[in-house]
Scaffold this active site. Structure first.
Site, PDB file in Angstrom:
ATOM      1  N   HIS A  90       3.526   5.538  10.218  1.00 31.46           N
ATOM      2  CA  HIS A  90       2.511   5.411   9.216  1.00 31.46           C
ATOM      3  C   HIS A  90       1.644   4.274   9.618  1.00 31.46           C
ATOM      4  O   HIS A  90       1.999   3.143  10.021  1.00 31.46           O
ATOM      5  CB  HIS A  90       2.877   5.317   7.783  1.00 31.46           C
TER       6      HIS A  90
HETATM    7  P1  AMP Z   1       6.265  -0.724   6.280  1.00 33.47           P
HETATM    8  O1  AMP Z   1       6.536  -1.758   6.010  1.00 33.47           O
HETATM    9  O2  AMP Z   1       5.173  -0.436   7.313  1.00 33.47           O
HETATM   10  O3  AMP Z   1       7.257   0.566   6.287  1.00 33.47           O
HETATM   11  O4  AMP Z   1       5.392  -0.259   4.931  1.00 33.47           O
HETATM   12  C1  AMP Z   1       5.614   0.918   3.997  1.00 33.47           C
HETATM   13  C2  AMP Z   1       4.579   0.796   3.166  1.00 33.47           C
HETATM   14  O5  AMP Z   1       4.721   1.960   2.265  1.00 33.47           O
HETATM   15  C3  AMP Z   1       4.359  -0.434   2.031  1.00 33.47           C
HETATM   16  O6  AMP Z   1       3.192  -0.924   2.310  1.00 33.47           O
HETATM   17  C4  AMP Z   1       4.998   0.207   0.680  1.00 33.47           C
HETATM   18  O7  AMP Z   1       4.242  -0.512  -0.388  1.00 33.47           O
HETATM   19  C5  AMP Z   1       4.788   1.617   0.729  1.00 33.47           C
HETATM   20  N1  AMP Z   1       5.663   2.537   0.050  1.00 33.47           N
HETATM   21  C6  AMP Z   1       6.715   2.127  -0.201  1.00 33.47           C
HETATM   22  N2  AMP Z   1       7.385   3.453  -0.961  1.00 33.47           N
HETATM   23  C7  AMP Z   1       6.266   4.303  -0.960  1.00 33.47           C
HETATM   24  C8  AMP Z   1       6.474   5.705  -1.489  1.00 33.47           C
HETATM   25  N3  AMP Z   1       7.218   6.223  -1.984  1.00 33.47           N
HETATM   26  N4  AMP Z   1       5.165   6.330  -1.356  1.00 33.47           N
HETATM   27  C9  AMP Z   1       4.037   5.685  -0.898  1.00 33.47           C
HETATM   28  N5  AMP Z   1       3.935   4.463  -0.363  1.00 33.47           N
HETATM   29  C10 AMP Z   1       5.296   3.778  -0.415  1.00 33.47           C
END
Ligand code: AMP
Ligand code: ZN
Length: 176
Positions: A90
């Site tokens: 992502h």
């Molecule tokens: P990363 O540290 O790059 O893996 O960031 C993951 C991101 O996903 C964080 O900014 C979280 O706030 C976000 N996140 C966590 N769970 C969900 C979810 N179920 N749906 C959408 N975003 C999420």
């Protein structure tokens, strides 16, 4: 529920095309915080190779497009966390006001303002040069423990409440 499930959630899904989906981050760390995800299942950076260059460029372009549509006067950054907590590749698209109640911890802050946050352009360049993405994990754990500093004037801040009060005084988030 992970990001793959959130890609299908109408409350989070903002837009999509044949290759990617854009969702709102469920716990946004700024006024605008989106995630751009490929439809192809790509668990992480280790699974990315030269064949994905066009896809990563497309994710970047769609990220800049949604930023421009959201608020063309705000500054945004586009990048990946060195060590992501969530599966499925992502791209973070995040406005630089960092004005959000979900931004609570030093770890949150440092993950977006230190080299823990790797610009999308840098990732694409590394992929073009080396054909793969390499992340130095030992260095990155340390980055999250760094002292709190304002991302604009670099002034040291003693804790998250003072940091948040401080960054609110900057007009940093507006494009010059
Ligand atoms: P990363 O540290 O790059 O893996 O960031 C993951 C991101 O996903 C964080 O900014 C979280 O706030 C976000 N996140 C966590 N769970 C969900 C979810 N179920 N749906 C959408 N975003 C999420
Ligand atoms: Zn400052």
């Amino acid at each position: 529920m992970g990001l793959l499930a959130s890609m299908e959630d109408p409350k989070l899904r903002v837009e999509a095309d044949d290759k990617i989906v854009i969702i709102k981050d469920k716990y946004p760390k700024a006024k605008y915080h989106f995630l751009v995800l490929p439809k192809e299942k790509i668990p992480n950076m280790k699974s990315v190779n030269k064949d994905h260059i066009q896809l990563l460029k497309h994710m970047h372009d769609k990220g800049t497009e949604i930023a421009e549509k959201s608020d063309s006067n705000l500054q945004f950054r586009y990048g990946y966390h060195a060590i992501p907590s969530m599966g499925q590749l992502h791209l973070h698209v995040i406005s630089q006001d960092f004005n959000s109640p979900c931004l609570k911890t030093k770890k949150h802050w440092n993950s977006f303002v230190t080299e823990y946050f790797i610009d999308s352009t840098e990732i694409i360049k590394q992929l073009e040069d080396k054909g793969k993405i390499e992340v130095d994990k030992s260095k990155n754990e340390e980055l999250l423990k760094k002292n709190l500093r304002c991302h604009v004037c670099k002034a040291t801040q003693s804790n998250m409440p003072t940091l948040k009060a401080h960054i609110a005084t900057h007009n940093y988030n507006k494009k010059k």
